[in-house]
Design an enzyme around this catalytic site. Structure first.
Site, PDB file in Angstrom:
ATOM      1  N   ASP A 108      41.238  36.250  41.545  1.00 13.70           N
ATOM      2  CA  ASP A 108      41.390  35.211  42.391  1.00 13.70           C
ATOM      3  C   ASP A 108      42.751  35.215  42.412  1.00 13.70           C
ATOM      4  OD1 ASP A 108      40.671  31.617  41.155  1.00 13.70           O
ATOM      5  OD2 ASP A 108      42.076  33.448  40.612  1.00 13.70           O
ATOM      6  N   HIS A 123      36.470  41.448  35.855  1.00 10.21           N
ATOM      7  CA  HIS A 123      35.902  41.438  36.867  1.00 10.21           C
ATOM      8  C   HIS A 123      36.714  41.932  38.297  1.00 10.21           C
ATOM      9  CE1 HIS A 123      32.598  38.876  35.813  1.00 10.21           C
ATOM     10  NE2 HIS A 123      32.606  39.785  35.287  1.00 10.21           N
ATOM     11  N   CYS A 131      39.383  52.275  47.642  1.00 11.29           N
ATOM     12  CA  CYS A 131      38.145  53.113  48.896  1.00 11.29           C
ATOM     13  C   CYS A 131      37.175  53.298  47.976  1.00 11.29           C
ATOM     14  CB  CYS A 131      38.736  54.968  48.634  1.00 11.29           C
ATOM     15  SG  CYS A 131      38.125  55.964  49.287  1.00 11.29           S
ATOM     16  N   CYS A 135      38.200  57.636  46.055  1.00 13.57           N
ATOM     17  CA  CYS A 135      39.008  58.438  46.304  1.00 13.57           C
ATOM     18  C   CYS A 135      40.381  58.172  45.663  1.00 13.57           C
ATOM     19  CB  CYS A 135      39.201  59.171  48.106  1.00 13.57           C
ATOM     20  SG  CYS A 135      40.928  57.920  48.457  1.00 13.57           S
ATOM     21  N   CYS A 160      40.115  53.897  55.340  1.00  9.01           N
ATOM     22  CA  CYS A 160      40.779  54.675  54.377  1.00  9.01           C
ATOM     23  C   CYS A 160      41.268  55.702  55.155  1.00  9.01           C
ATOM     24  CB  CYS A 160      39.989  55.112  52.211  1.00  9.01           C
ATOM     25  SG  CYS A 160      41.414  55.736  51.864  1.00  9.01           S
ATOM     26  N   CYS A 162      40.937  58.644  53.774  1.00  6.77           N
ATOM     27  CA  CYS A 162      40.312  60.051  53.655  1.00  6.77           C
ATOM     28  C   CYS A 162      39.399  59.730  54.300  1.00  6.77           C
ATOM     29  CB  CYS A 162      39.072  59.865  52.567  1.00  6.77           C
ATOM     30  SG  CYS A 162      38.092  58.439  51.721  1.00  6.77           S
ATOM     31  N   GLY A 199      35.052  26.562  31.796  1.00  7.20           N
ATOM     32  CA  GLY A 199      34.995  26.945  33.616  1.00  7.20           C
ATOM     33  C   GLY A 199      34.420  27.557  33.848  1.00  7.20           C
ATOM     34  N   ASN A 225      34.535  22.162  29.669  1.00  7.74           N
ATOM     35  CA  ASN A 225      33.623  22.465  30.672  1.00  7.74           C
ATOM     36  C   ASN A 225      33.284  20.928  30.741  1.00  7.74           C
ATOM     37  OD1 ASN A 225      31.451  22.965  32.866  1.00  7.74           O
ATOM     38  ND2 ASN A 225      31.405  24.833  32.420  1.00  7.74           N
TER      39      ASN A 225
HETATM   40  C1  BV8 Z   1      26.532  45.257  34.658  1.00  6.83           C
HETATM   41  C2  BV8 Z   1      33.414  39.464  41.051  1.00  6.83           C
HETATM   42  C3  BV8 Z   1      26.010  46.676  34.118  1.00  6.83           C
HETATM   43  C4  BV8 Z   1      33.276  39.342  42.473  1.00  6.83           C
HETATM   44  C5  BV8 Z   1      31.454  38.598  39.775  1.00  6.83           C
HETATM   45  C6  BV8 Z   1      19.059  39.692  33.456  1.00  6.83           C
HETATM   46  C7  BV8 Z   1      19.643  39.044  32.180  1.00  6.83           C
HETATM   47  C8  BV8 Z   1      21.012  39.884  32.138  1.00  6.83           C
HETATM   48  C9  BV8 Z   1      22.198  40.419  32.618  1.00  6.83           C
HETATM   49  C10 BV8 Z   1      21.767  40.269  33.640  1.00  6.83           C
HETATM   50  C11 BV8 Z   1      20.431  40.208  34.345  1.00  6.83           C
HETATM   51  N1  BV8 Z   1      19.876  41.019  35.313  1.00  6.83           N
HETATM   52  C12 BV8 Z   1      21.248  41.641  35.546  1.00  6.83           C
HETATM   53  C13 BV8 Z   1      21.766  40.752  35.120  1.00  6.83           C
HETATM   54  C14 BV8 Z   1      23.301  41.533  34.878  1.00  6.83           C
HETATM   55  C15 BV8 Z   1      24.835  40.777  35.915  1.00  6.83           C
HETATM   56  C16 BV8 Z   1      24.197  39.381  35.830  1.00  6.83           C
HETATM   57  O1  BV8 Z   1      25.141  38.860  34.200  1.00  6.83           O
HETATM   58  N2  BV8 Z   1      23.095  38.819  36.302  1.00  6.83           N
HETATM   59  C17 BV8 Z   1      23.421  37.519  35.562  1.00  6.83           C
HETATM   60  C18 BV8 Z   1      23.385  36.028  37.123  1.00  6.83           C
HETATM   61  C19 BV8 Z   1      21.892  37.592  35.366  1.00  6.83           C
HETATM   62  N3  BV8 Z   1      25.867  41.122  35.440  1.00  6.83           N
HETATM   63  C20 BV8 Z   1      25.677  42.161  36.541  1.00  6.83           C
HETATM   64  O2  BV8 Z   1      25.638  42.691  37.015  1.00  6.83           O
HETATM   65  C21 BV8 Z   1      27.887  42.633  35.915  1.00  6.83           C
HETATM   66  N4  BV8 Z   1      27.478  44.405  35.560  1.00  6.83           N
HETATM   67  O3  BV8 Z   1      26.209  43.981  34.473  1.00  6.83           O
HETATM   68  O4  BV8 Z   1      26.486  45.906  34.717  1.00  6.83           O
HETATM   69  C22 BV8 Z   1      25.751  48.298  34.459  1.00  6.83           C
HETATM   70  C23 BV8 Z   1      25.754  49.082  33.676  1.00  6.83           C
HETATM   71  C24 BV8 Z   1      26.033  50.330  33.491  1.00  6.83           C
HETATM   72  C25 BV8 Z   1      26.010  50.884  35.190  1.00  6.83           C
HETATM   73  C26 BV8 Z   1      25.403  50.112  36.187  1.00  6.83           C
HETATM   74  C27 BV8 Z   1      25.776  49.029  35.519  1.00  6.83           C
HETATM   75  C28 BV8 Z   1      28.558  42.669  37.043  1.00  6.83           C
HETATM   76  C29 BV8 Z   1      28.812  41.044  36.617  1.00  6.83           C
HETATM   77  C30 BV8 Z   1      29.739  40.637  37.290  1.00  6.83           C
HETATM   78  C31 BV8 Z   1      29.490  40.333  39.389  1.00  6.83           C
HETATM   79  N5  BV8 Z   1      30.926  39.492  39.660  1.00  6.83           N
HETATM   80  N6  BV8 Z   1      32.526  38.343  40.648  1.00  6.83           N
HETATM   81  C32 BV8 Z   1      33.467  38.232  42.854  1.00  6.83           C
HETATM   82  O5  BV8 Z   1      33.400  37.755  42.835  1.00  6.83           O
HETATM   83  O6  BV8 Z   1      33.193  38.052  44.436  1.00  6.83           O
HETATM   84  S1  BV8 Z   1      30.252  37.789  39.091  1.00  6.83           S
HETATM   85  C33 BV8 Z   1      31.195  35.766  39.053  1.00  6.83           C
HETATM   86  O7  BV8 Z   1      30.456  34.535  38.799  1.00  6.83           O
HETATM   87  C34 BV8 Z   1      32.712  35.235  38.964  1.00  6.83           C
HETATM   88  O8  BV8 Z   1      32.971  36.762  38.771  1.00  6.83           O
HETATM   89  C35 BV8 Z   1      31.568  35.430  37.917  1.00  6.83           C
HETATM   90  O9  BV8 Z   1      31.606  36.646  36.648  1.00  6.83           O
HETATM   91  C36 BV8 Z   1      30.343  34.827  37.714  1.00  6.83           C
HETATM   92  C37 BV8 Z   1      30.030  33.758  36.871  1.00  6.83           C
HETATM   93  O10 BV8 Z   1      30.761  32.180  37.901  1.00  6.83           O
HETATM   94  P1  BV8 Z   1      31.851  31.491  36.984  1.00  6.83           P
HETATM   95  O11 BV8 Z   1      33.138  31.715  36.559  1.00  6.83           O
HETATM   96  O12 BV8 Z   1      30.785  31.240  35.459  1.00  6.83           O
HETATM   97  O13 BV8 Z   1      31.725  30.369  38.013  1.00  6.83           O
HETATM   98  P2  BV8 Z   1      30.290  29.360  38.175  1.00  6.83           P
HETATM   99  O14 BV8 Z   1      30.661  28.862  39.714  1.00  6.83           O
HETATM  100  O15 BV8 Z   1      29.297  29.679  38.197  1.00  6.83           O
HETATM  101  O16 BV8 Z   1      30.522  28.181  37.031  1.00  6.83           O
HETATM  102  C38 BV8 Z   1      31.227  26.836  37.850  1.00  6.83           C
HETATM  103  C39 BV8 Z   1      31.686  26.345  36.494  1.00  6.83           C
HETATM  104  O17 BV8 Z   1      32.854  25.797  36.239  1.00  6.83           O
HETATM  105  C40 BV8 Z   1      30.023  25.642  36.100  1.00  6.83           C
HETATM  106  O18 BV8 Z   1      30.323  25.751  34.504  1.00  6.83           O
HETATM  107  C41 BV8 Z   1      31.234  23.538  36.254  1.00  6.83           C
HETATM  108  O19 BV8 Z   1      29.918  23.220  35.416  1.00  6.83           O
HETATM  109  C42 BV8 Z   1      32.804  24.688  35.928  1.00  6.83           C
HETATM  110  N7  BV8 Z   1      33.384  22.976  36.911  1.00  6.83           N
HETATM  111  C43 BV8 Z   1      33.766  23.424  38.265  1.00  6.83           C
HETATM  112  N8  BV8 Z   1      34.800  22.282  37.808  1.00  6.83           N
HETATM  113  C44 BV8 Z   1      35.536  22.418  36.533  1.00  6.83           C
HETATM  114  C45 BV8 Z   1      34.540  22.651  35.770  1.00  6.83           C
HETATM  115  N9  BV8 Z   1      34.895  23.398  34.385  1.00  6.83           N
HETATM  116  C46 BV8 Z   1      36.239  23.281  34.459  1.00  6.83           C
HETATM  117  N10 BV8 Z   1      36.991  22.360  34.283  1.00  6.83           N
HETATM  118  C47 BV8 Z   1      36.614  21.869  36.338  1.00  6.83           C
HETATM  119  N11 BV8 Z   1      37.446  20.809  37.092  1.00  6.83           N
HETATM  120 ZN    ZN Z   2      39.265  57.098  50.171  1.00  5.76          ZN
END
Ligand code: BV8
Ligand code: ZN
Length: 254
Positions: A108, A123, A131, A135, A160, A162, A199, A225
């Site tokens: 954000d 992320h 793109c 590209c 894009c 391209c 968080g 948290n």
């Molecule tokens: C990859 C960007 C490999 C986009 C995001 C099984 C086991 C282990 C891993 C995996 C698996 N199956 C699949 C995977 C891999 C996967 C993964 O981990 N999945 C999970 C669900 C099991 N990971 C991936 O795919 C990653 N890539 O592994 O690639 C690879 C290698 C080579 C070649 C190809 C592939 C990529 C992951 C990135 C995904 N993109 N975001 C967008 O935002 O649109 S993820 C997105 O959700 C966020 O970026 C963040 O990372 C994620 C989790 O969210 P949080 O930030 O933790 O937020 P959430 O809502 O979940 O929790 C909020 C927390 O805040 C809560 O605890 C709440 O209590 C607390 N809270 C609330 N209010 C407050 C507070 N705390 C304090 N104060 C408050 N006021």
């Molecule tokens: Zn392009």
């Protein structure tokens, strides 16, 4: 299950004061008090979809317009949001703590708007559009109205120069993170004395591996948290409460 030891706030403040290097890693929870929906909170859903449905290459290939509508909806909310006290405390710690680094899962841009000079974005960033064919063309939409929802149902897919589709410059599930970014984050976690985990539901990898890397290299792991997470039982300290309040209280003890 609370951790065996509940550590008072002033003990954590002492750890921070004595640390040669502090790293904070943040998730969507730090932006919750700015009114930005989290992924897993009650307000985390969008219509009947979840991030796992929409933040994937497959969803973009099948329904690029729907994915863009979701991102424009989020951009509109973020554009109206202001950084909160939690963001601002971390921005101040960049200069007031001996050596402080910030790693975020968030896309954000609120850390930057709060004044954090260096933000390692694991992320990507929702305000950049790139793109989808690779590209290399990237556009910064942070100042253009075009980048956010013109109308509620805006399903336009930017094209894009391209000719390929353009996509938000974020990392989707199943996509690899930039290796240089991951290596930098892991190196910071290995070298720090205190890792603040703020968080995040600690579910998404490789971001969720940072606490274990830090702990294995002798760091103290402090979770901030409102709720229990899979990390809570393993943290050296759990500060239960909203990050804005907790970080402000911690800062007042430094
Ligand atoms: C990859 C960007 C490999 C986009 C995001 C099984 C086991 C282990 C891993 C995996 C698996 N199956 C699949 C995977 C891999 C996967 C993964 O981990 N999945 C999970 C669900 C099991 N990971 C991936 O795919 C990653 N890539 O592994 O690639 C690879 C290698 C080579 C070649 C190809 C592939 C990529 C992951 C990135 C995904 N993109 N975001 C967008 O935002 O649109 S993820 C997105 O959700 C966020 O970026 C963040 O990372 C994620 C989790 O969210 P949080 O930030 O933790 O937020 P959430 O809502 O979940 O929790 C909020 C927390 O805040 C809560 O605890 C709440 O209590 C607390 N809270 C609330 N209010 C407050 C507070 N705390 C304090 N104060 C408050 N006021
Ligand atoms: Zn392009």
């Amino acid at each position: 299950m609370e951790p065996a030891l509940s550590v008072p706030l002033n003990q954590v403040a002492t750890w921070l004061r004595e640390a040669a290097s502090v790293v904070a890693t943040t998730g969507a929870g730090i932006s919750a008090e700015s009114g930005v929906p989290t992924f897993r909170g009650a307000d985390g859903l969008w219509r009947t979809f979840s991030a796992a449905d929409l933040a994937t290459p497959g969803a973009f290939a099948r329904q690029p317009g729907l994915v863009w509508e979701w991102y424009r909806w989020r951009r509109a909310i973020i554009s109206r949001a202001q950084p909160n006290e939690g963001h601002r405390v971390l921005a101040r710690w960049a200069t007031s703590l001996r050596r402080f680094s910030l790693v975020t899962q968030n896309v954000d841009g609120l850390h930057q708007r709060a004044g954090s000079p260096e933000v390692l974005e694991l992320h990507g960033n929702i305000w950049r559009t790139r793109c989808a064919a690779g590209c290399g063309h990237v556009v910064d939409d942070s100042r253009s109205e075009a980048g956010i929802a013109a109308t509620d149902e805006d399903q336009q897919v930017p094209v894009c120069r391209c000719g390929a589709r353009m996509r938000p410059d974020v990392v989707w599930f199943g996509e690899a993170l930039d290796p240089a970014v991951v290596n930098r984050a892991m190196a910071l976690a290995e070298r720090c004395d205190v890792l603040l985990v703020i968080g995040t539901s600690a579910l998404v990898y490789p971001a969720a591996a940072l606490p274990d890397v830090a702990s294995r290299h002798g760091a103290r792991v402090v979770e901030v948290n409102v709720d229990e997470t899979p990390l809570s039982p393993f943290a050296d300290a759990v500060l239960r409460g909203p990050s804005g309040t907790v970080l402000r209280e911690l800062e007042s003890l430094l």
